[in-house]
Design a protein around this motif. Structure first.
Motif, PDB file in Angstrom:
ATOM      1  N   LEU A   5      57.878 -43.321  99.209  1.00  0.00           N
ATOM      2  CA  LEU A   5      56.423 -43.376  99.339  1.00  0.00           C
ATOM      3  C   LEU A   5      55.953 -43.029 100.749  1.00  0.00           C
ATOM      4  N   ASP A   6      54.707 -42.645 100.836  1.00  0.00           N
ATOM      5  CA  ASP A   6      54.106 -42.402 102.146  1.00  0.00           C
ATOM      6  C   ASP A   6      53.851 -43.758 102.833  1.00  0.00           C
ATOM      7  N   PRO A   7      53.641 -43.749 104.156  1.00  0.00           N
ATOM      8  CA  PRO A   7      53.542 -45.021 104.893  1.00  0.00           C
ATOM      9  C   PRO A   7      52.464 -45.957 104.351  1.00  0.00           C
ATOM     10  N   ILE A   8      51.329 -45.392 103.958  1.00  0.00           N
ATOM     11  CA  ILE A   8      50.242 -46.266 103.501  1.00  0.00           C
ATOM     12  C   ILE A   8      50.606 -46.929 102.172  1.00  0.00           C
ATOM     13  N   SER A   9      51.161 -46.128 101.258  1.00  0.00           N
ATOM     14  CA  SER A   9      51.549 -46.705  99.967  1.00  0.00           C
ATOM     15  C   SER A   9      52.643 -47.737 100.138  1.00  0.00           C
ATOM     16  N   SER A  10      53.589 -47.466 101.049  1.00  0.00           N
ATOM     17  CA  SER A  10      54.677 -48.438 101.167  1.00  0.00           C
ATOM     18  C   SER A  10      54.162 -49.724 101.823  1.00  0.00           C
ATOM     19  N   LYS A  11      53.165 -49.584 102.684  1.00  0.00           N
ATOM     20  CA  LYS A  11      52.533 -50.784 103.251  1.00  0.00           C
ATOM     21  C   LYS A  11      51.879 -51.601 102.124  1.00  0.00           C
ATOM     22  N   THR A  12      51.215 -50.890 101.223  1.00  0.00           N
ATOM     23  CA  THR A  12      50.570 -51.587 100.102  1.00  0.00           C
ATOM     24  C   THR A  12      51.598 -52.356  99.286  1.00  0.00           C
ATOM     25  N   ILE A  13      52.732 -51.692  99.009  1.00  0.00           N
ATOM     26  CA  ILE A  13      53.767 -52.351  98.221  1.00  0.00           C
ATOM     27  C   ILE A  13      54.322 -53.560  98.973  1.00  0.00           C
ATOM     28  N   GLU A  14      54.554 -53.378 100.280  1.00  0.00           N
ATOM     29  CA  GLU A  14      55.069 -54.501 101.077  1.00  0.00           C
ATOM     30  C   GLU A  14      54.110 -55.684 101.043  1.00  0.00           C
ATOM     31  N   ASP A  15      52.822 -55.373 101.204  1.00  0.00           N
ATOM     32  CA  ASP A  15      51.829 -56.449 101.163  1.00  0.00           C
ATOM     33  C   ASP A  15      51.854 -57.153  99.812  1.00  0.00           C
ATOM     34  N   LEU A  16      52.019 -56.346  98.765  1.00  0.00           N
ATOM     35  CA  LEU A  16      52.093 -56.941  97.433  1.00  0.00           C
ATOM     36  C   LEU A  16      53.270 -57.892  97.331  1.00  0.00           C
ATOM     37  N   PHE A  17      54.400 -57.462  97.875  1.00  0.00           N
ATOM     38  CA  PHE A  17      55.589 -58.322  97.843  1.00  0.00           C
ATOM     39  C   PHE A  17      55.307 -59.646  98.534  1.00  0.00           C
ATOM     40  N   LEU A  18      54.619 -59.554  99.671  1.00  0.00           N
ATOM     41  CA  LEU A  18      54.343 -60.770 100.422  1.00  0.00           C
ATOM     42  C   LEU A  18      53.471 -61.732  99.624  1.00  0.00           C
ATOM     43  N   LYS A  19      52.546 -61.179  98.827  1.00  0.00           N
ATOM     44  CA  LYS A  19      51.741 -62.057  97.970  1.00  0.00           C
ATOM     45  C   LYS A  19      52.585 -62.578  96.805  1.00  0.00           C
ATOM     46  N   LEU A  20      53.351 -61.654  96.228  1.00  0.00           N
ATOM     47  CA  LEU A  20      54.050 -61.998  94.994  1.00  0.00           C
ATOM     48  C   LEU A  20      55.160 -63.009  95.218  1.00  0.00           C
ATOM     49  N   LYS A  21      55.656 -63.092  96.443  1.00  0.00           N
ATOM     50  CA  LYS A  21      56.781 -64.002  96.664  1.00  0.00           C
ATOM     51  C   LYS A  21      56.377 -65.454  96.479  1.00  0.00           C
ATOM     52  N   GLU A  22      55.074 -65.694  96.421  1.00  0.00           N
ATOM     53  CA  GLU A  22      54.650 -67.067  96.171  1.00  0.00           C
ATOM     54  C   GLU A  22      55.016 -67.506  94.765  1.00  0.00           C
ATOM     55  N   GLU A  23      55.277 -66.544  93.931  1.00  0.00           N
ATOM     56  CA  GLU A  23      55.597 -66.946  92.573  1.00  0.00           C
ATOM     57  C   GLU A  23      56.913 -66.371  92.040  1.00  0.00           C
ATOM     58  N   TYR A  24      57.383 -65.321  92.674  1.00  0.00           N
ATOM     59  CA  TYR A  24      58.598 -64.687  92.171  1.00  0.00           C
ATOM     60  C   TYR A  24      59.667 -64.712  93.252  1.00  0.00           C
ATOM     61  N   ALA A  25      60.911 -64.627  92.805  1.00  0.00           N
ATOM     62  CA  ALA A  25      61.989 -64.364  93.748  1.00  0.00           C
ATOM     63  C   ALA A  25      62.118 -62.855  93.828  1.00  0.00           C
ATOM     64  N   ILE A  26      62.029 -62.321  95.028  1.00  0.00           N
ATOM     65  CA  ILE A  26      62.085 -60.870  95.175  1.00  0.00           C
ATOM     66  C   ILE A  26      63.384 -60.487  95.876  1.00  0.00           C
ATOM     67  N   VAL A  27      64.123 -59.594  95.269  1.00  0.00           N
ATOM     68  CA  VAL A  27      65.339 -59.079  95.893  1.00  0.00           C
ATOM     69  C   VAL A  27      65.082 -57.626  96.214  1.00  0.00           C
ATOM     70  N   LEU A  28      65.168 -57.285  97.477  1.00  0.00           N
ATOM     71  CA  LEU A  28      64.802 -55.943  97.894  1.00  0.00           C
ATOM     72  C   LEU A  28      65.982 -55.293  98.610  1.00  0.00           C
ATOM     73  N   VAL A  29      66.450 -54.203  98.042  1.00  0.00           N
ATOM     74  CA  VAL A  29      67.451 -53.414  98.748  1.00  0.00           C
ATOM     75  C   VAL A  29      66.699 -52.491  99.675  1.00  0.00           C
ATOM     76  N   THR A  30      67.074 -52.466 100.934  1.00  0.00           N
ATOM     77  CA  THR A  30      66.333 -51.577 101.819  1.00  0.00           C
ATOM     78  C   THR A  30      67.244 -50.862 102.800  1.00  0.00           C
ATOM     79  N   HIS A  31      66.825 -49.662 103.110  1.00  0.00           N
ATOM     80  CA  HIS A  31      67.545 -48.857 104.067  1.00  0.00           C
ATOM     81  C   HIS A  31      66.935 -48.987 105.455  1.00  0.00           C
TER      82      HIS A  31
END
Lengths: 307, 301
Positions: free
Chosen positions: B228-254
């Motif tokens: 993704l482009d930087p803005i979209s990936s920021k959006t996804i990251e922000d979503l993860f930060l919200k979603l972690k309040e309810e889900y366990a998130i496992v993220l493989v990252t480079h």
């Protein structure tokens, strides 16, 4: 230094020349093959002009009487014969090949593929005369002894059904390999996306794989139908070659390719006979042509909707 | 799962609704017509969300075509945290992730031994209901993979395959999860156009929403922002930060920076083994292993 630069210039000129030549040769060959289609069409039209002068197009296409001695040339029985045989062949091969291809790409173990693919290649490579013989030895007795008595009083076995079965066996490997090719092109990620939601394999196949490949499936079937329409030898060996409008599956029929192959070169002393056969070829050509054009239009429409 | 009456759940909803540019939620909270669509639809796939769901990987060995990819991997993945798996290419990060929802053993050449417990349930038990397990583990792949159907059907697909046919309910679910990933306002006028016509960043959010719609407990993301482009990936990251309040998130990252930004818990892998695992702060500030230190400082990558 200077000499080196000169050689460099020369080689680059040669390279550019080769590049241009290769480009134009490919261009020429491509258009030659297109030209071939056009030339064949024109040739057939020219050859069938005499009969078109004599009779109206509608008369030829809708006439059911075929008495060359008296000058009656009605092509309807042949057209219907071709359509019936092709339809029967596609109707039974389409589901069989679709499910086979799904099984091979989605569910089968590797050793199954190793066995099936060579077998399909062999099936595709068998000369069509052999299929005809197989039809006469196996399919005909089965129809006349086992199947026909349940439905009609008597059938020799030489029938539309037999032709459809034999023709189907011939296009089966083609369809399967086209479908397998199609399904292997679908990315693993897409299947995983569906599976990861908790879909079963079958749900994934039904809603994702088949939907994704739908345009390709239409194109493959079109190709198979075009092939089937022109198939000659095996069909004419089992179809019965009786000039009539087929009313039941157990009646004999007489498809267009069989008409041409059986009669061309035999009774050409009759007036208009050669022209009539050429017209038969033209019909076949036109049907396949129109069929391809229509399916291409449908395909474009589908592709627009899907992607 | 989440109950509309509980205060904490309301907080969660405020969080995610903010993303959907729907900050007017407070003003409208009492308007009864809108209320329904904002409350989280309950698909009732599972009886209830386990109090603390977690994954325990125990001595997991994976070989692909007789090459060992994972060796004796033992790790625990905590609930309501972002766990980042980091490590150089080919170290088995993605393999570990895929072994968590059993997408790995679709392949014939793969041999797996050891155990993975998901909420106490053995993943590799012979009688396990695999569709049920996979539903619990939402997957977000590297490249967005919209299904070949409309935006609406992409979200509804998961619910439909699990038996929800009620049109009204599906409408509610689609709307809710599109809002949750901030897509609703962008696509509400073209819900029935093919999903492939969206931008790539939108597609990835759609895939996230599609995964959430079947009520998973975990989100497994395999380098979900790398395409993704930087803005979209920021959006996804922000979503993860919200979603972690309810889900366990496992993220493989480079990208180490990404792990630095959002990880609560870090697993560092090297050559198929877990070198070090622990809270992000500890791993990034005081790595115990020399190898981790080297990786973090960029000696190799």
């Amino acid at each position: 230094m200077k000499a080196g630069a000169k050689i460099g210039m020369k080689t680059s000129k040669i390279r550019l020349f080769k590049d241009k030549t290769a480009g134009s040769v490919m261009w020429i060959f491509t258009w030659l093959s297109v030209l071939l289609v056009v030339l064949m069409g024109i040739g057939l039209i020219l050859k069938s002009l005499p009969i078109l002068h004599d009779k109206s197009l509608w008369e030829l296409l809708s006439g059911a009487k075929w008495k060359p001695m008296r000058g009656d040339f009605g092509f309807l029985p042949f057209i219907m014969g071709t359509l019936w045989v092709t339809a029967i062949a596609i109707l039974w091969t389409f589901p069989v090949s679709l499910f086979t291809a799904i099984f091979l790409t989605e569910n089968s173990k590797r050793w199954v593929k190793k066995v099936v693919f060579p077998a399909l290649d062999i099936l595709a490579g068998i000369p069509s005369v052999v299929y005809g013989v197989w039809g006469i030895l196996v399919v005909l007795p089965w129809i006349s002894d086992s199947l026909a008595p349940h439905f009609v009083e008597y059938s020799t076995g030489y029938s539309t059904l037999a032709a459809g079965i034999v023709l189907g066996v011939m296009i089966l490997p083609l369809l399967i390999s086209l479908f397998v090719e199609l399904f292997s092109c679908v990315s693993v990620e897409l299947r995983e996306a569906s599976l990861a939601l908790g879909a079963t394999r079958w749900q994934t196949t039904k809603y994702v794989l088949l939907r994704k490949t739908f345009p390709g499936i239409v194109a493959s079937v079109t190709l198979a139908i075009s092939r089937a329409m022109g198939e000659t030898i095996a069909v004419l060996m089992v179809c019965g070659n009786i000039v009539q409008l087929p009313t039941s599956l157990f009646d004999g029929c007489y498809p267009l390719p069989a008409l041409i192959a059986n009669n061309y070169g035999e009774m050409l002393s009759l007036p208009l006979y050669e022209s009539a056969l050429m017209f038969a070829a033209l019909i076949l050509f036109a049907v396949v042509f129109v069929f391809n054009v229509i399916s291409r239009l449908i395909l474009r429409k589908i592709e627009q909707n899907v992607s | 799962m989440i109950h509309p009456m509980k205060q904490e759940n309301r907080d969660f909803m405020r969080h995610i609704l903010f993303l959907g540019k729907n900050s007017k939620w407070y003003d409208r909270a009492d308007s009864s017509e809108l209320k329904g669509s904002f409350f989280r639809p309950n698909q009732k796939f599972c009886v209830e969300h386990a109090q603390r769901s977690n994954i325990v990987v125990d001595h997991l060995n994976v070989t692909i075509q007789d090459n060992p990819i994972l060796k004796e991997v033992s790790v625990e993945i905590p609930d309501r945290k972002i766990t980042c798996i980091i490590g150089p290419s080919g170290c088995g990060k993605s393999t570990l992730l895929k072994s968590l929802n059993r997408l790995l053993d679709m392949n014939e050449d793969v041999h797996i031994s050891g155990s993975v417990l998901v909420d106490g349930e053995e993943l590799y038990a012979p009688d396990v209901e695999i569709t049920h397990i996979r539903r619990k583990m939402g997957l977000l792949s590297q490249r967005p993979c919209p299904l070949p159907m409309s935006i609406y059907d992409n979200i509804a697909y998961g619910c439909r395959i699990h038996g929800i046919r009620n049109r009204k309910k599906l409408n509610m679910i689609v709307r809710y999860y599109l809002q949750a990933v901030g897509l609703w306002d962008e696509v509400k006028d073209r819900l029935h156009t093919p999903a492939s016509r969206m931008s790539i960043g939108q597609q990835q959010r759609l895939c996230l929403a599609r995964g959430l719609a079947v009520e998973p407990h975990f989100i497994l993301a395999d380098e979900a922002t790398s395409a993704l482009d930087p803005i979209s990936s920021k959006t996804i990251e922000d979503l993860f930060l919200k979603l972690k309040e309810e889900y366990a998130i496992v993220l493989v990252t480079h990208t180490l920076r990404q792990a630095l930004r959002i990880a609560d818990y870090v697993i560092f892998m090297y050559m198929g083994e877990i070198v070090e695992a622990g809270p992000a702060e500890q791993i990034f500030k005081n790595p115990r292993q020399e190898l981790t230190q080297k990786y973090l400082t960029g000696v190799f990558s």
